[in-house]
Design a protein around this motif. Structure first.
Motif, mmCIF file in Angstrom:
data_model
loop_
_atom_site.group_PDB
_atom_site.id
_atom_site.type_symbol
_atom_site.label_atom_id
_atom_site.label_comp_id
_atom_site.label_asym_id
_atom_site.label_seq_id
_atom_site.Cartn_x
_atom_site.Cartn_y
_atom_site.Cartn_z
ATOM 1 N N SER A 1 1.151 34.811 -15.103
ATOM 2 C CA SER A 1 1.174 34.404 -13.700
ATOM 3 C C SER A 1 2.524 33.788 -13.369
ATOM 4 C CB SER A 1 0.049 33.437 -13.408
ATOM 5 O OG SER A 1 0.289 32.210 -14.041
ATOM 6 N N VAL A 2 3.028 34.140 -12.206
ATOM 7 C CA VAL A 2 4.356 33.707 -11.823
ATOM 8 C C VAL A 2 4.375 32.218 -11.539
ATOM 9 C CG1 VAL A 2 6.282 34.224 -10.314
ATOM 10 C CG2 VAL A 2 4.563 35.975 -10.789
ATOM 11 N N LEU A 3 3.339 31.801 -10.800
ATOM 12 C CA LEU A 3 3.272 30.409 -10.410
ATOM 13 C C LEU A 3 2.282 29.724 -11.358
ATOM 14 C CD1 LEU A 3 4.860 29.438 -7.982
ATOM 15 C CD2 LEU A 3 2.743 29.385 -6.703
ATOM 16 N N GLY A 4 2.789 28.859 -12.226
ATOM 17 C CA GLY A 4 1.921 28.231 -13.215
ATOM 18 C C GLY A 4 1.099 27.105 -12.621
ATOM 19 N N PRO A 5 0.341 26.406 -13.483
ATOM 20 C CA PRO A 5 -0.493 25.305 -12.999
ATOM 21 C C PRO A 5 0.302 24.053 -12.640
ATOM 22 C CG PRO A 5 -0.744 25.565 -15.360
ATOM 23 C CD PRO A 5 0.122 26.691 -14.895
ATOM 24 N N ARG A 6 1.636 24.078 -12.783
ATOM 25 C CA ARG A 6 2.403 22.870 -12.512
ATOM 26 C C ARG A 6 2.982 22.809 -11.112
ATOM 27 N NH1 ARG A 6 6.297 22.208 -17.786
ATOM 28 N NH2 ARG A 6 4.669 21.688 -19.292
ATOM 29 N N VAL A 7 3.216 23.971 -10.504
ATOM 30 C CA VAL A 7 4.019 24.006 -9.281
ATOM 31 C C VAL A 7 3.367 23.226 -8.146
ATOM 32 C CG1 VAL A 7 5.065 25.508 -7.567
ATOM 33 C CG2 VAL A 7 4.963 26.208 -9.961
ATOM 34 N N PHE A 8 2.093 23.493 -7.904
ATOM 35 C CA PHE A 8 1.415 22.840 -6.793
ATOM 36 C C PHE A 8 1.389 21.318 -6.965
ATOM 37 C CE2 PHE A 8 -2.124 22.064 -3.822
ATOM 38 C CZ PHE A 8 -1.658 22.793 -2.752
ATOM 39 N N PRO A 9 1.059 20.823 -8.186
ATOM 40 C CA PRO A 9 1.114 19.369 -8.390
ATOM 41 C C PRO A 9 2.489 18.776 -8.089
ATOM 42 C CG PRO A 9 -0.077 20.367 -10.174
ATOM 43 C CD PRO A 9 0.434 21.493 -9.327
ATOM 44 N N TYR A 10 3.551 19.490 -8.467
ATOM 45 C CA TYR A 10 4.894 18.991 -8.125
ATOM 46 C C TYR A 10 5.019 18.831 -6.616
ATOM 47 C CZ TYR A 10 7.068 19.487 -12.742
ATOM 48 O OH TYR A 10 7.406 19.336 -14.049
ATOM 49 N N ALA A 11 4.576 19.868 -5.890
ATOM 50 C CA ALA A 11 4.709 19.844 -4.430
ATOM 51 C C ALA A 11 3.926 18.671 -3.837
ATOM 52 C CB ALA A 11 4.215 21.159 -3.838
ATOM 53 N N VAL A 12 2.692 18.455 -4.338
ATOM 54 C CA VAL A 12 1.866 17.352 -3.829
ATOM 55 C C VAL A 12 2.561 16.026 -4.085
ATOM 56 C CG1 VAL A 12 -0.307 16.104 -4.136
ATOM 57 C CG2 VAL A 12 -0.293 18.602 -4.074
ATOM 58 N N GLY A 13 3.117 15.872 -5.300
ATOM 59 C CA GLY A 13 3.814 14.632 -5.631
ATOM 60 C C GLY A 13 4.991 14.383 -4.692
ATOM 61 N N VAL A 14 5.744 15.432 -4.432
ATOM 62 C CA VAL A 14 6.917 15.281 -3.561
ATOM 63 C C VAL A 14 6.473 14.895 -2.146
ATOM 64 C CG1 VAL A 14 8.808 16.524 -2.453
ATOM 65 C CG2 VAL A 14 8.387 16.807 -4.905
ATOM 66 N N PHE B 1 0.826 -1.200 0.000
ATOM 67 C CA PHE B 1 0.000 0.000 0.000
ATOM 68 C C PHE B 1 0.864 1.256 0.000
ATOM 69 C CE2 PHE B 1 -2.714 3.249 1.992
ATOM 70 C CZ PHE B 1 -3.743 3.219 1.074
ATOM 71 N N ALA B 2 1.926 1.247 0.813
ATOM 72 C CA ALA B 2 2.819 2.410 0.838
ATOM 73 C C ALA B 2 3.479 2.590 -0.520
ATOM 74 C CB ALA B 2 3.869 2.248 1.928
ATOM 75 N N ALA B 3 3.822 1.464 -1.176
ATOM 76 C CA ALA B 3 4.451 1.568 -2.493
ATOM 77 C C ALA B 3 3.486 2.156 -3.510
ATOM 78 C CB ALA B 3 4.922 0.189 -2.947
ATOM 79 N N VAL B 4 2.206 1.757 -3.411
ATOM 80 C CA VAL B 4 1.213 2.324 -4.332
ATOM 81 C C VAL B 4 1.097 3.830 -4.107
ATOM 82 C CG1 VAL B 4 -1.246 2.379 -4.892
ATOM 83 C CG2 VAL B 4 -0.077 0.193 -4.629
ATOM 84 N N CYS B 5 1.101 4.250 -2.833
ATOM 85 C CA CYS B 5 1.039 5.683 -2.538
ATOM 86 C C CYS B 5 2.243 6.398 -3.148
ATOM 87 C CB CYS B 5 1.019 5.933 -1.031
ATOM 88 S SG CYS B 5 -0.508 5.444 -0.248
ATOM 89 N N ALA B 6 3.422 5.799 -2.988
ATOM 90 C CA ALA B 6 4.627 6.410 -3.553
ATOM 91 C C ALA B 6 4.509 6.485 -5.069
ATOM 92 C CB ALA B 6 5.860 5.605 -3.153
ATOM 93 N N ALA B 7 3.982 5.397 -5.683
ATOM 94 C CA ALA B 7 3.829 5.387 -7.139
ATOM 95 C C ALA B 7 2.875 6.487 -7.580
ATOM 96 C CB ALA B 7 3.313 4.021 -7.595
ATOM 97 N N LEU B 8 1.802 6.696 -6.804
ATOM 98 C CA LEU B 8 0.872 7.775 -7.139
ATOM 99 C C LEU B 8 1.592 9.120 -7.066
ATOM 100 C CD1 LEU B 8 -2.420 6.730 -5.342
ATOM 101 C CD2 LEU B 8 -2.100 7.136 -7.785
ATOM 102 N N GLY B 9 2.487 9.263 -6.076
ATOM 103 C CA GLY B 9 3.258 10.491 -5.966
ATOM 104 C C GLY B 9 4.143 10.691 -7.181
#
Lengths: 187, 518
Positions: free
Chosen positions: A57-70, A31-39
């Motif tokens: 806009s300075v902060l594009g639509p990509r920045v937040f998704p990167y942060a969530v993934g990390v 389960f933890a691996a699946v969570c990591a894979a989703l990240g």
């Protein structure tokens, strides 16, 4: 509620293995691996989000998704490390949960299967039939003693919800070909 | 004085016969569902959402307030009369209340819980009435950076404080944030993580996340380890008029007030909601007990029911303060309530008291009314709740599945929502199975999009200067409070763990055993 549960409890819960440590917690790692894979997927997917040209806009639509993934990857890796060090997850308690019972995967699979019938039945056979099948199937899977009581109760629940939510509250639940000709079910 | 006039106007709205009926319906159905074993307040609210889909906003919110308070009341009946520990918020009630019931004093336990809930609910609603408008006025001046700070505080407290392990809480939060990302992004109109599926372009509804995690996930989890055999409900004797003796009253009133004083402030800060408050109140009562009461703790002391039950309800009202004034949900239940607001195009937050003041005050007035109704309903109707407790479990959980399906399908009348619900439900099952808390996921799902919006707004204002995030005194205070809250939370948690270790649950230990420990 979970933090103070005694250690033997979670060892038993993971598939009924007797004492802790005799069996690797495969499910926890998976389960933890699946969570990591989703990240990881979130991070890769973020790279494919189209950034409209010329947007100021300075902060594009990509920045937040990167942060969530990390965050997701980091937290999942931390969980894996914890599990490897022997700090296992403690399953939830509940009023109807038997703390000593092993996980009954078959019942879970049956419930998921009966829930899946909704995808076909709601639109094809109508809401009341869909509910009847889900209710009767779920009650049977959970060990209802008389199957015909479950079927009757399911049919009753389907018809009542159809009348209350469909006809009275005005939600457009499909009555299905069997009932559509009766005006009251038409909503 | 302003808020008093507004409140009176609110009462004028809420006292209209049709809204009065809505409130009665809400508290009744909320208690009935809340009494069902295995159903906590969050699940009650999530399951009953479809009931409000076709009402006008005021009516819907009044029904909702009733369901919220009713669900809280219902939980205590369950834990007193059933032999097993129940939902987290009223679990300490189970500790003492359940033992009181076993020794034939169930009626007194139920009565002190109900009256204590009424006293605490009313006092806390009063505090809400006078605090909320002031906080809302202050909150209007907050900028996007301040909001972002608040949301970060909520994320970390809910993610790190709930549940037993910090990384599991954060993983749960991350899953929620990821679900919140799915859909069309507001500022630039780009689709994210939609796989090109049109129905995903609108995003995943928080209702689906909540119902999936709480109703479906919980049912699958219970099913995987269902306790078989007959349901044991402790019988309640005596008529309801003679429930509490004079002595019970004199032993109860102080714990009620202390519980209120503990519960309300804890409810207003994002520290895990009612759960922490009830434990603190229990610990306080146990410490303050003198003489005969001291010996009774662990075997059914009325103070141990009165205090925590009051704290529980006071915290439930406290949670509404950040919810209404800042738009910040601090518990899973609050997150579901926010999503209900949003489905009517109402955005809770500082502007709510100005833009929708009629609605808010009608809601607050109905909280007072709901409390009175609950007191009147609960005591005489206990016989009925006992029957509800006896529903055979296969039918109970089959019914929950059917209503979960209804909640998802009735959102957009699209079976794809049903499929999404099932996927979220299976995830919720696995999370419970492996010890991940589910509340951070719900909170992440609703607050994630808000966090991104505020962050991007502040970056647009500051032209990309990150130090803008901490430029205002408010944000600095928020981040330093965060450090304090996390520290305090860890301390509370350790205390709670110690308390649990010293007072084992009845279900996990045979009664004789427990008495020997005492």
């Amino acid at each position: 509620m979970t933090e103070s549960a005694p250690a033997p409890l979670d060892a038993q819960a993971s598939g009924g293995a007797p004492p802790r440590g005799t069996r690797a917690p495969v499910g926890e790692y998976a389960f933890a691996a699946v969570c990591a894979a989703l990240g990881v997927y979130a991070i890769i997917g973020a790279g494919f989000i189209r950034v409209p040209p010329g947007s100021a806009s300075v902060l594009g639509p990509r920045v937040f998704p990167y942060a969530v993934g990390v965050l997701l990857v980091a937290a999942s890796v931390a969980v894996i490390v914890q599990v490897a060090r022997g700090r296992r997850g403690v399953p939830d308690d509940g009023e109807d949960v038997d703390p000593d019972a092993p996980t009954d995967w078959l019942t879970v699979a049956k419930l998921v299967a009966f829930f899946l019938t909704q995808l076909v039945l709601i639109e094809w056979a109508g809401w009341p039939i869909g509910v009847a099948v889900l209710f009767a199937g779920a009650a049977w899977s959970l060990g209802a003693k008389r199957w015909w009581v479950a079927v009757l109760a399911g049919l009753g629940l389907g018809l009542v919800t159809q009348l209350v939510f469909g006809a009275w509250l005005g939600l457009s639940l499909p009555a299905g070909p069997l009932l559509d000709w009766i005006p009251i079910f038409h909503g | 004085m302003d808020s008093l006039t507004a409140l009176l106007e609110g009462f004028a709205t809420a006292l209209q016969p049709q809204y009065l009926l809505y409130a009665l319906f809400g508290v009744f159905i909320g208690t009935a569902v809340g009494v069902l074993p295995g159903i906590g307040p969050a699940m009650t609210v999530a399951l009953l959402l479809p009931l409000t889909y076709s009402l006008d906003p005021t009516g819907a919110l009044i029904v909702f307030a009733g369901i919220y308070y009713g669900g809280m009341y219902g939980g205590s009946t369950t834990s007193i009369l059933l032999n097993t520990p129940g939902e987290s918020a009223s679990i300490v009630t189970a500790l003492e209340g359940n033992r009181m019931a076993k020794t034939g004093r169930g009626a007194a336990a139920l009565a002190t819980a109900a009256i204590g809930s009424f006293v605490a609910g009313t006092a806390a609603t009063l505090a809400l009435t006078f605090l909320a408008p002031g906080i809302a006025r202050l909150a209007v001046q907050l900028g996007p950076a301040d909001y972002f700070a608040l949301i970060v505080v909520a994320f970390l407290t809910v993610g790190a404080l709930l549940g037993s392990s910090v990384p599991r809480g954060l993983a749960s939060l991350g899953l929620g944030l990821l679900l919140g990302l799915v859909g069309t992004e507001v500022l630039s109109g780009q689709q994210r993580y939609t796989f090109g599926v049109p129905s995903l372009a609108d995003g995943i509804d928080v209702v689906i996340i909540a119902v999936g995690l709480f109703a479906l996930g919980e049912t699958l989890y219970v099913a995987s380890r269902l306790r078989h055999g007959p349901v044991r409900v402790i019988p309640v004797t005596r008529g309801w008029r003679t429930w509490m003796s004079r002595r019970d009253w004199s032993r109860s009133w102080r714990p009620w007030l202390r519980g209120t004083a503990i519960g309300f402030p804890i409810g207003t800060i994002p520290a895990g909601g009612a759960d922490v408050a009830t434990f603190l109140s229990y610990a306080t009562e146990r410490k303050l007990a003198r003489g005969e009461a001291k010996g009774e703790f662990g075997r059914g002391a009325i103070e141990g029911v009165a205090g925590p039950e009051a704290a529980n309800n006071a915290a439930a009202a406290g949670v509404l303060v950040p919810l209404l004034t800042l738009g910040l949900p601090t518990t899973a239940t609050a997150a579901i309530i926010i999503s209900a607001f949003q489905s009517y195009g109402i955005r809770p937050g500082p502007m709510l008291f100005e833009n929708q003041s009629g609605l808010v005050w009608a809601l607050i007035a109905s909280l007072y009314l709901g409390n009175v109704m609950l007191l009147v309903l609960n005591l005489p109707l206990v016989g009925m709740w006992v029957k509800v407790l006896r529903i055979p479990r296969p039918y109970l959980y089959a019914g929950i599945l059917a209503f979960a399906g209804l909640g998802a399908y009735a959102l957009h009348f699209n079976v794809l929502d049903t499929l999404t619900l099932l996927v979220v439900g299976v995830v919720g099952f696995l999370m419970r199975r492996y010890g991940y808390p589910v509340a951070p996921m719900v909170v992440g799902g609703i607050l994630g999009p808000m966090a991104e919006e505020q962050l991007r707004k502040s970056m647009a204002i500051s032209q990309g200067d990150l130090s803008y995030l901490v430029h205002s005194p408010f944000a600095i205070v928020a981040y330093s409070t965060l450090a304090v809250i996390v520290g305090l939370g860890m301390w509370l948690k350790r205390r709670k763990a110690r308390l649990e270790a010293s007072a084992p649950f009845p279900a996990e230990q045979p009664a004789q055993d427990a008495e020997r420990v005492e």
